[in-house]
Design an enzyme around this catalytic site. Sequence first.
Site: not given
Lengths: 165, 141
Positions: A42, A86
């Site tokens: 990701s 993230k």
Amino acid sequence: MRQWRSIAREAVAQVSIVVKFLSFLHVTDSYLFSFTHVLGPSMLPTLNINGDVVLVEHLSHRIGKVGAGDLVLVRSPLDPRKTLTKRILAVEGDKVTFCLDPPRDPTRDYRSRSLVVPKGHVWIQGDNWYASTDSRHFGPVPYGLIQGKVFLRVWPPNSFGSLGQ
Amino acid sequence: MEQLYIYSEKPLFALCYPQICRHCCYCNVLLVERISIRTGKLRPGDVVILRSPQTPRKIICKRLIGMEGDQVTYVVDPKNSDRCKTIVVPKGHVWVEGDYIYDSKDSRNFGAVPYGLLEGRAFWTLLPRKDFGSLAPKPKS
């Protein structure tokens, strides 16, 4: 009798050194810096899919100095045992426009939604939008879930360096 | 058993309105343990302390009403109406409410709270002396 007493005293001294060292390690790991192994697709191309070891600092988020553009470690709102890596795209009060499925044709953005990040929350997204479960799926996350800020990549050695904006 | 939290916000079972008489709010000193949070052995009815989702620097103390997957029925605005609403607590979240629902900012205002925000479970009251002992279960209204 005197022999046992001196042995016991020495044993306590040695054990106390070990205890002090472990306490120092624990305090540093929880409140200052720690090494974390991050893996997954990701955050391509910033982080490798096979895994990187990064240095995370746990000071900035306690004093509120974590903002947009920072790579952070966040406890997952869907599974509290998982920690996600993230990037923060927006903080409280910012307006966010996003599409759930990034369209092939960038000029057409159907299914595009926008919202204002509520008070006390942040909007996190992986750099690889096509393979990332982030705020586009579970919404803005409370700031209190941030565990630390990633600032240095330690392993693999050929990509040693700071991870900035 | 790790820390003693001292907080001076609205007490759990108060009947006074803080806006009218601020001096009515006294300090409760509770003993809090963090092991239940890590092992996941919480049950509805436990008093938990958690980080506020709206003000990340504030620690608030509420009662756990529902875990993930539970169905929770709550009174939306008890001061003005009796309207109830039923929701299912989403995955990874918990529903917390204050005991004094007339003056409590809890999940009815900010929604279900992610489990990761929970900090500890309060199980013993140290101060005030008359409340010394384990925390009572939720009073039946």
